[in-house]
Write a protein that holds these residues in place. Structure first.
Motif, PDB file in Angstrom:
ATOM      1  N   ILE A 225       0.839  -1.205   0.000  1.00 46.97           N
ATOM      2  CA  ILE A 225       0.000   0.000   0.000  1.00 46.97           C
ATOM      3  C   ILE A 225       0.872   1.252   0.000  1.00 46.97           C
ATOM      4  CG2 ILE A 225      -1.666   1.339   1.343  1.00 46.97           C
ATOM      5  CD1 ILE A 225      -2.745  -1.378   2.392  1.00 46.97           C
TER       6      ILE A 225
ATOM      7  N   VAL B 154      -7.745   2.539  -0.652  1.00 47.87           N
ATOM      8  CA  VAL B 154      -7.759   1.338   0.184  1.00 47.87           C
ATOM      9  C   VAL B 154      -8.756   1.572   1.307  1.00 47.87           C
ATOM     10  CG1 VAL B 154      -6.434  -0.197   1.683  1.00 47.87           C
ATOM     11  CG2 VAL B 154      -5.336   0.847  -0.301  1.00 47.87           C
TER      12      VAL B 154
ATOM     13  N   PHE C  67      -8.611  -3.281  -1.914  1.00 46.64           N
ATOM     14  CA  PHE C  67      -7.729  -2.454  -2.730  1.00 46.64           C
ATOM     15  C   PHE C  67      -8.516  -2.085  -3.990  1.00 46.64           C
ATOM     16  CE2 PHE C  67      -4.800  -4.046   0.107  1.00 46.64           C
ATOM     17  CZ  PHE C  67      -3.458  -3.906  -0.228  1.00 46.64           C
TER      18      PHE C  67
END
Length: 248
Positions: free
Chosen positions: A60, A77, A86
């Motif tokens: 991320i 996210v 995601f």
């Protein structure tokens, strides 16, 4: 998840695009923009180890850090009590692996993809990021024929090397560089470049350069650099491969 489900009051879930041990990926439509997206759904109860959670958080962080037209974009996210989501850019034309299975590419077509690939990889390296798992399956294509590098799960953050080298072997077996197999440490930039060379070979040959009867045989051939160029590869491209191998 059922088709037609509205997720987060914004995304209408469509067909299942793919799944693995950890996650499922669905096509969805963003109801606010009308754009198609891909949503990667991870069950929290499958994220059982600290190492796996660290890997997800790192992915991320990296996808938020990196911005390049040939890298897959992370839209957002979010999470529920039981899942991580995601939301990703959705390239419509599949991946390079599927295109390669259909048949080898012309050298002009391969050159276009390779130019985009090395441009994106060079950008990542300039940010101190090394992908470490470049392969045909992780390179997606949009409707305009532009590639998008995906899957940063094995990538590393800037400054994460202790002695200038990495010591944890990772990657897809047929694409790994010999030094990854040596257990003596490896340079992240060089192993990415090696994988790019494997991808270029596969695009113009129609198959991977290193193949074995089992993993031991495969790794032995990689360590020895044992492969043969097909007759249809031009002399010019063979010379390029020679110089790339020399530089690496």
């Amino acid at each position: 998840m059922e088709v037609g489900t509205i997720l987060m009051n914004r995304y209408e879930i469509g067909r299942l695009l793919g799944q693995g041990d950890l996650a499922k990926v669905y096509y969805a439509q963003d109801l606010t923009s009308g754009q198609g997206v891909a949503i990667k759904m991870i069950d929290k109860d499958k994220v059982s180890s600290v190492e796996l959670m660290v890997r997800i958080k790192r992915e991320i962080t990296l996808m938020n850090l990196l911005r390049h037209p040939n890298l897959l974009k992370l839209v957002e996210v979010t999470a529920s009590k039981i899942k991580l989501y995601f939301v990703l850019e959705y390239p419509k034309d599949g991946d390079l692996y599927t295109k390669n299975v259909i048949g080898r590419l012309s050298e002009d077509a391969a050159r276009k993809y390779f130019h985009q690939l090395i441009g994106a990889v060079e950008y990542c390296h300039s940010q101190g990021v090394y992908h470490r798992n470049l392969n045909l399956e992780n390179i997606l294509l949009d409707e305009n024929g532009n590639l998008k590098i995906s899957d940063f799960g094995l990538s590393v953050l800037p400054g994460s090397r202790e002695d200038g080298l990495f010591h944890y072997p990772c990657g897809t077996p047929a694409y790994v560089a010999p030094e990854v197999l040596s257990w003596r440490g490896y340079d992240g930039a060089k192993v990415d470049i090696w994988s790019c060379g494997v991808i270029l070979f596969a695009l113009v040959a129609g198959y991977l350069p290193f193949q074995g009867t089992d993993r031991t045989d495969l790794f032995n051939k990689i360590s020895l650099g044992k492969y043969e160029c097909p007759s249809w590869i031009s002399v010019k491209l063979k010379d390029i491969q020679y110089y790339v191998r020399f530089l690496i």
